[in-house]
Design a protein around this motif. Sequence first.
Motif, PDB file in Angstrom:
ATOM      1  N   ASN A   1       0.840  -1.191   0.000  1.00  0.00           N
ATOM      2  CA  ASN A   1       0.000   0.000   0.000  1.00  0.00           C
ATOM      3  C   ASN A   1       0.872   1.237   0.000  1.00  0.00           C
ATOM      4  O   ASN A   1       2.083   1.164   0.162  1.00  0.00           O
ATOM      5  CB  ASN A   1      -1.022  -0.007   1.154  1.00  0.00           C
ATOM      6  CG  ASN A   1      -0.388  -0.117   2.514  1.00  0.00           C
ATOM      7  OD1 ASN A   1       0.810   0.074   2.687  1.00  0.00           O
ATOM      8  ND2 ASN A   1      -1.193  -0.429   3.509  1.00  0.00           N
ATOM      9  N   TYR A   2       0.247   2.376  -0.213  1.00  0.00           N
ATOM     10  CA  TYR A   2       0.971   3.628  -0.349  1.00  0.00           C
ATOM     11  C   TYR A   2       1.343   4.250   0.990  1.00  0.00           C
ATOM     12  O   TYR A   2       2.165   5.151   1.043  1.00  0.00           O
ATOM     13  CB  TYR A   2       0.114   4.654  -1.106  1.00  0.00           C
ATOM     14  CG  TYR A   2      -0.209   4.316  -2.539  1.00  0.00           C
ATOM     15  CD1 TYR A   2       0.742   3.763  -3.390  1.00  0.00           C
ATOM     16  CD2 TYR A   2      -1.480   4.593  -3.066  1.00  0.00           C
ATOM     17  CE1 TYR A   2       0.437   3.473  -4.712  1.00  0.00           C
ATOM     18  CE2 TYR A   2      -1.783   4.316  -4.389  1.00  0.00           C
ATOM     19  CZ  TYR A   2      -0.823   3.752  -5.203  1.00  0.00           C
ATOM     20  OH  TYR A   2      -1.117   3.477  -6.517  1.00  0.00           O
ATOM     21  N   HIS A   3       0.706   3.800   2.045  1.00  0.00           N
ATOM     22  CA  HIS A   3       0.776   4.530   3.312  1.00  0.00           C
ATOM     23  C   HIS A   3       1.049   3.597   4.474  1.00  0.00           C
ATOM     24  O   HIS A   3       0.953   2.370   4.364  1.00  0.00           O
ATOM     25  CB  HIS A   3      -0.542   5.268   3.556  1.00  0.00           C
ATOM     26  CG  HIS A   3      -1.738   4.359   3.498  1.00  0.00           C
ATOM     27  ND1 HIS A   3      -2.121   3.551   4.542  1.00  0.00           N
ATOM     28  CD2 HIS A   3      -2.617   4.101   2.496  1.00  0.00           C
ATOM     29  CE1 HIS A   3      -3.183   2.853   4.202  1.00  0.00           C
ATOM     30  NE2 HIS A   3      -3.503   3.172   2.961  1.00  0.00           N
TER      31      HIS A   3
ATOM     32  N   ILE B   1      -6.034  -0.297  -1.190  1.00  0.00           N
ATOM     33  CA  ILE B   1      -6.394   0.997  -0.605  1.00  0.00           C
ATOM     34  C   ILE B   1      -7.814   0.908  -0.056  1.00  0.00           C
ATOM     35  O   ILE B   1      -8.687   0.276  -0.657  1.00  0.00           O
ATOM     36  CB  ILE B   1      -6.252   2.117  -1.665  1.00  0.00           C
ATOM     37  CG1 ILE B   1      -6.353   3.496  -1.037  1.00  0.00           C
ATOM     38  CG2 ILE B   1      -7.255   1.964  -2.791  1.00  0.00           C
ATOM     39  CD1 ILE B   1      -5.866   4.614  -1.952  1.00  0.00           C
ATOM     40  N   ASP B   2      -8.018   1.509   1.105  1.00  0.00           N
ATOM     41  CA  ASP B   2      -9.348   1.513   1.712  1.00  0.00           C
ATOM     42  C   ASP B   2     -10.184   2.605   1.067  1.00  0.00           C
ATOM     43  O   ASP B   2      -9.736   3.756   0.916  1.00  0.00           O
ATOM     44  CB  ASP B   2      -9.230   1.767   3.217  1.00  0.00           C
ATOM     45  CG  ASP B   2     -10.581   1.752   3.900  1.00  0.00           C
ATOM     46  OD1 ASP B   2     -11.054   0.654   4.236  1.00  0.00           O
ATOM     47  OD2 ASP B   2     -11.163   2.840   4.073  1.00  0.00           O
ATOM     48  N   SER B   3     -11.411   2.267   0.677  1.00  0.00           N
ATOM     49  CA  SER B   3     -12.246   3.190  -0.091  1.00  0.00           C
ATOM     50  C   SER B   3     -12.731   4.375   0.728  1.00  0.00           C
ATOM     51  O   SER B   3     -13.148   5.398   0.166  1.00  0.00           O
ATOM     52  CB  SER B   3     -13.460   2.440  -0.652  1.00  0.00           C
ATOM     53  OG  SER B   3     -14.332   2.048   0.396  1.00  0.00           O
ATOM     54  N   HIS B   4     -12.695   4.260   2.061  1.00  0.00           N
ATOM     55  CA  HIS B   4     -13.179   5.350   2.908  1.00  0.00           C
ATOM     56  C   HIS B   4     -12.041   6.223   3.432  1.00  0.00           C
ATOM     57  O   HIS B   4     -12.207   7.428   3.602  1.00  0.00           O
ATOM     58  CB  HIS B   4     -13.981   4.792   4.086  1.00  0.00           C
ATOM     59  CG  HIS B   4     -15.233   4.077   3.661  1.00  0.00           C
ATOM     60  ND1 HIS B   4     -16.368   4.733   3.242  1.00  0.00           N
ATOM     61  CD2 HIS B   4     -15.515   2.746   3.570  1.00  0.00           C
ATOM     62  CE1 HIS B   4     -17.303   3.855   2.918  1.00  0.00           C
ATOM     63  NE2 HIS B   4     -16.809   2.643   3.109  1.00  0.00           N
ATOM     64  N   ARG B   5     -10.890   5.630   3.662  1.00  0.00           N
ATOM     65  CA  ARG B   5      -9.758   6.377   4.209  1.00  0.00           C
ATOM     66  C   ARG B   5      -8.840   6.924   3.128  1.00  0.00           C
ATOM     67  O   ARG B   5      -8.180   7.946   3.326  1.00  0.00           O
ATOM     68  CB  ARG B   5      -8.960   5.454   5.148  1.00  0.00           C
ATOM     69  CG  ARG B   5      -9.658   5.200   6.466  1.00  0.00           C
ATOM     70  CD  ARG B   5      -9.223   3.881   7.083  1.00  0.00           C
ATOM     71  NE  ARG B   5      -7.807   3.747   7.283  1.00  0.00           N
ATOM     72  CZ  ARG B   5      -7.156   4.067   8.392  1.00  0.00           C
ATOM     73  NH1 ARG B   5      -7.818   4.597   9.397  1.00  0.00           N
ATOM     74  NH2 ARG B   5      -5.867   3.872   8.508  1.00  0.00           N
ATOM     75  N   GLY B   6      -8.780   6.245   1.986  1.00  0.00           N
ATOM     76  CA  GLY B   6      -7.909   6.693   0.914  1.00  0.00           C
ATOM     77  C   GLY B   6      -6.473   6.816   1.384  1.00  0.00           C
ATOM     78  O   GLY B   6      -5.948   5.918   2.045  1.00  0.00           O
ATOM     79  N   VAL B   7      -5.839   7.934   1.053  1.00  0.00           N
ATOM     80  CA  VAL B   7      -4.461   8.186   1.506  1.00  0.00           C
ATOM     81  C   VAL B   7      -4.436   9.357   2.484  1.00  0.00           C
ATOM     82  O   VAL B   7      -3.436  10.065   2.611  1.00  0.00           O
ATOM     83  CB  VAL B   7      -3.513   8.448   0.321  1.00  0.00           C
ATOM     84  CG1 VAL B   7      -3.328   7.199  -0.503  1.00  0.00           C
ATOM     85  CG2 VAL B   7      -4.000   9.610  -0.552  1.00  0.00           C
ATOM     86  N   GLY B   8      -5.542   9.543   3.194  1.00  0.00           N
ATOM     87  CA  GLY B   8      -5.576  10.579   4.222  1.00  0.00           C
ATOM     88  C   GLY B   8      -5.386  11.966   3.630  1.00  0.00           C
ATOM     89  O   GLY B   8      -5.974  12.310   2.617  1.00  0.00           O
ATOM     90  N   ASN B   9      -4.510  12.773   4.262  1.00  0.00           N
ATOM     91  CA  ASN B   9      -4.298  14.141   3.812  1.00  0.00           C
ATOM     92  C   ASN B   9      -3.351  14.233   2.618  1.00  0.00           C
ATOM     93  O   ASN B   9      -3.063  15.331   2.126  1.00  0.00           O
ATOM     94  CB  ASN B   9      -3.797  15.028   4.964  1.00  0.00           C
ATOM     95  CG  ASN B   9      -2.446  14.573   5.523  1.00  0.00           C
ATOM     96  OD1 ASN B   9      -1.761  13.753   4.926  1.00  0.00           O
ATOM     97  ND2 ASN B   9      -2.077  15.107   6.677  1.00  0.00           N
TER      98      ASN B   9
END
Length: 339
Positions: free
Chosen positions: A49-51, A156-164
């Motif tokens: 994941n990206y984060h 990737i979580d569809s609700h949290r995305g990559v945050g800020n």
Amino acid sequence: MREPAFWHRPPSLLSRLLLPLGAVYGEITSNRMQKAGLEAGVPVICVGNYHLGGAGKTPTTLALIDLLRELGERPVVLSRGYGGRLHGPIGVDPARHTAADVGDEPLMMARRVPVVVARERSDGAAMARAQGASVIVMDDGFQNPALVKHASLIVIDSHRGVGNGCVFPAGPLRAPLPLQIARTDALIIVGDGEAAAGIAAQIAARGGPVLRARLRPDDGSIAALKGHRVSAFAGIGDPPRFFATLRASGIDVAKQQAFADHHPFTPIELARLAEDARREGLTLVTTEKDLARIGAAAATLGCAIASFAVTLDIEDPAPLRRLLLERLNQVHAARSARS
């Protein structure tokens, strides 16, 4: 670690103050990601994941294992063994190892698929090949350059995305997003939210598959908890998603408690959770990963802890199957040409 709340809000004063540190961290990880890796000798498929934090990598890895087996492959999972004391390379044996030895996720997965833990991924790849792997599935390691990756699947979580959208410590990203997107072969969005829509559009524009998936609770887990009021606790990347999944499954969650990801539960904490549940007439329930980390200590509490299992269902796996076949065939053909 417990993720700071400001990571998942619009850019704030605190995140802006941390941007210079994020720029330094991002430069270091960018340079590292672009180093040349070693060929493992078999195809390497990375699930990352990206984060920082959780997004559903472990259930995605297990779903990928099933797909690869359907394609006639012999997958072996390669993990760094986060949270474990053994540096490896070592094959995980659920009958002999604990989460303190090899980490909670490798221990959980080893009940379903061969898993090798190694801090040095090149050493782990050699052991996986010795175990008969026709393909290596890297659980995490997207930002690690040690091995050449023949396909990188990002969860990737569809609700949290990559945050800020900022790089650590200003935000949750492990590296600048454009570089990570450029190295993504397929995107798997877990859930029905829209926080990942912008990233999905960029991946699709590059010709990469974008797949929707959902975490499906195990029927047996639901049946075991129906009619019970439960006390739920979790030390994973996104505990609220676990609690929401319980409620969406019709489970009566009377009490919930969130801990940091990979939290090492102490005997005192477990005893308190058990005593509170007994006093209030509740059934303790946690995730498979947490129960793997608790291990034999669960038997000393005088009250059972139920495990709530989930499986990742990909809505249309055909594009992913085509991508896997293409990359697997490319690597196998190259090996045949050299031999």
